[in-house]
Design a protein around this motif. Structure first.
Motif, mmCIF file in Angstrom:
data_model
loop_
_atom_site.group_PDB
_atom_site.id
_atom_site.type_symbol
_atom_site.label_atom_id
_atom_site.label_comp_id
_atom_site.label_asym_id
_atom_site.label_seq_id
_atom_site.Cartn_x
_atom_site.Cartn_y
_atom_site.Cartn_z
ATOM 1 N N LEU A 265 -2.912 -10.342 -6.259
ATOM 2 C CA LEU A 265 -4.130 -9.661 -6.682
ATOM 3 C C LEU A 265 -4.731 -8.853 -5.535
ATOM 4 C CD1 LEU A 265 -5.797 -12.410 -8.921
ATOM 5 C CD2 LEU A 265 -4.182 -10.605 -9.565
ATOM 6 N N ASP A 266 -4.594 -9.360 -4.301
ATOM 7 C CA ASP A 266 -5.021 -8.588 -3.133
ATOM 8 C C ASP A 266 -4.261 -7.276 -3.043
ATOM 9 O OD1 ASP A 266 -6.847 -10.497 -2.318
ATOM 10 O OD2 ASP A 266 -5.464 -11.486 -0.928
ATOM 11 N N CYS A 267 -2.955 -7.334 -3.286
ATOM 12 C CA CYS A 267 -2.112 -6.135 -3.208
ATOM 13 C C CYS A 267 -2.476 -5.131 -4.299
ATOM 14 C CB CYS A 267 -0.636 -6.522 -3.308
ATOM 15 S SG CYS A 267 0.001 -7.400 -1.859
ATOM 16 N N ILE A 268 -2.793 -5.634 -5.497
ATOM 17 C CA ILE A 268 -3.206 -4.739 -6.585
ATOM 18 C C ILE A 268 -4.496 -4.019 -6.197
ATOM 19 C CG2 ILE A 268 -4.107 -4.705 -8.946
ATOM 20 C CD1 ILE A 268 -2.121 -6.945 -9.600
ATOM 21 N N HIS A 271 -3.533 -1.603 -3.091
ATOM 22 C CA HIS A 271 -2.567 -0.550 -3.415
ATOM 23 C C HIS A 271 -2.493 -0.396 -4.932
ATOM 24 C CE1 HIS A 271 -1.508 -1.102 0.768
ATOM 25 N NE2 HIS A 271 -1.090 -2.341 0.531
ATOM 26 N N PRO A 272 -3.485 0.260 -5.557
ATOM 27 C CA PRO A 272 -3.518 0.374 -7.020
ATOM 28 C C PRO A 272 -2.274 1.070 -7.563
ATOM 29 C CG PRO A 272 -5.607 1.068 -6.046
ATOM 30 C CD PRO A 272 -4.641 0.902 -4.924
ATOM 31 N N LEU A 273 -1.823 0.615 -8.723
ATOM 32 C CA LEU A 273 -0.672 1.205 -9.380
ATOM 33 C C LEU A 273 -1.124 2.433 -10.162
ATOM 34 C CD1 LEU A 273 0.779 -2.158 -10.703
ATOM 35 C CD2 LEU A 273 1.497 -0.925 -8.663
ATOM 36 N N LYS A 274 -0.445 3.564 -9.939
ATOM 37 C CA LYS A 274 -0.904 4.822 -10.537
ATOM 38 C C LYS A 274 0.067 5.393 -11.565
ATOM 39 C CE LYS A 274 -3.586 6.024 -6.434
ATOM 40 N NZ LYS A 274 -3.818 7.018 -5.358
#
Length: 421
Positions: A265-268, A271-274
């Motif tokens: 969840l930290d990575c999301i 670094h949001p997924l686009k």
């Protein structure tokens, strides 16, 4: 001799005491370790503890999963980010997971949410559609049979009662979005695919209001059916997920009986997924009353209020109306579509949006969809069941269970007249 036996007995007692202590420690969290990276790792015998909207603590046993050993099914969502590059997305072996629908009206962000669920869970999502375009862009669970048990949720826009029951008897996550924006997003998809935009000139066409009415009814029927026929339902609102994905992804993982890894969840968050998140394109302004005419807005608003009533009735919380653009004549906040060059045909423009030739694609999706509706008579052949005690039930019955829009009625009349000898 007696002394020898006493010493032996003391040794035996010491061994038994040590063994008992060891067993106590094993059955506590003292020796608990993180999940192994072994692709055949079993995940069970731990618990998710999630705080829901009522701040009550709930415990859920996690599913027992075994992952496929095939390396071709391993994807790294953050391969370019060293701090998150070790996380993978994999598929499980067959029959590891029960079918769970990820249901929504088209244009509600289903594909974007699938990406979030994959990143948060480390397990692929599936679909009933088998969209090769999505598969080529990294959704490697897309071509698997939706009920094979190798994906954690399965995308669907269908809403028939039998279809809903086919997902483990009615187990579903329903993704809801403001219909003002969802319908426009679906309109963009019809002309520009997953990330393209439709031409603004469509709003000036005479059949545009009928398209809005038709799609409002579809949006409403989708919400009513999934709420009514699901036996185990989690409603997620697109606006909430976009505003703050973390708590809602926890709710989804809890519902799916999958472990919550805060590092993912930290990575999301970092670094949001686009992928497949349509970008806004601002090219001037226009009269919003042309996009949503005055005679259409009350229908949309009544539909929104009824779905808000349903979600609260099922214990899934209220709709975030404060974030619903255009609701109750609020100001325009949505993305503006692009315009078509005068020298381009519809087919050339669509092909440019998709990046490859789509000669089989309809030249005019908006009109052709209404024509198909008129000819097949599938969607308007059944009534939407409204709760009689709801304050606006009479208005809803009149607006959505009466005759279809005028454009559809005219096409039907033309077809009937041509069949007369």
């Amino acid at each position: 001799m007696l002394q020898y036996h006493l010493r032996s007995f003391r040794k035996l007692l010491i061994v038994l005491l040590l063994f008992s202590t060891l067993m106590i420690l094993v059955n506590t969290n003292f020796f608990s370790t993180p999940l192994s990276t072994n692709s055949n790792q079993t995940r069970l015998y731990s618990e998710n503890i999630i705080n829901d909207n009522k701040n009550e603590i709930k415990k859920t046993k996690l599913l027992k999963l075994k992952f496929s050993l095939a390396k071709r099914f391993v994807r790294r969502p953050w391969a370019d980010h060293p701090d998150c590059s070790n996380f993978t997305i994999r598929r499980t072996v067959e029959r590891s997971l029960p079918p769970v629908a990820l249901a929504s009206f088209p244009g509600s962000g289903n594909t974007w949410v699938r990406g979030l669920i994959e990143a948060a869970s480390g397990i692929y999502t599936g679909s009933i559609y088998k969209d090769a375009n999505l598969y080529l862009h990294g959704f490697w669970g897309e071509l698997a049979d939706w009920d094979a048990g190798v994906t954690c949720v399965q995308k669907t826009h269908d809403s028939g009662a039998n279809h809903i029951k086919s997902f483990s008897g009615g187990r579903s996550i329903f993704l809801n979005r403001n219909p003002y924006e969802a319908i426009l997003s679906f309109h963009n998809f019809l002309y520009g695919g997953h990330i393209g935009h439709a031409p603004s000139s469509n709003f000036q066409r005479p059949e545009w209001p009928d398209f809005l009415v038709d799609q409002t009814r579809r949006w409403l029927a989708t919400a009513v059916n999934w709420t009514q026929y699901s036996t185990d339902l989690l409603t997620i609102h697109y606006e909430d997920l976009k505003e703050n994905p973390r708590p809602h992804l926890r709710r989804i993982l809890h519902f799916l009986q999958l472990p919550v890894d805060e590092r993912r969840l930290d990575c999301i968050q970092k670094h949001p997924l686009k992928k497949f998140h349509r970008k806004s394109r601002i090219e001037g302004q226009w009269d919003t009353n042309r996009v949503f005419p005055d005679q259409i807005r009350p229908l949309l608003d009544r539909a929104i209020r009824y779905v808000d009533y349903l979600t609260q009735k099922t214990g899934n919380g209220a709709i975030p109306l404060n974030r619903y653009s255009n609701y109750n004549k609020s100001s325009w906040k949505g993305p503006l579509p692009t315009r078509v060059a005068d020298s381009q045909t519809w087919m050339e423009w669509i092909s440019d949006q998709w990046g490859f030739s789509v000669e089989s694609f309809m030249k005019d999706p908006l009109t052709n969809m209404l024509k198909e509706e008129a000819i097949t008579n599938i969607f308007y052949s059944w009534k939407i069941p409204f709760a009689s005690k709801y304050a606006e039930s009479n208005d809803l019955e009149r607006d959505f269970n009466s005759d279809p829009p005028l454009f559809i009625q005219r096409i039907r009349q033309e077809n009937l007249s041509t069949k007369v000898p």
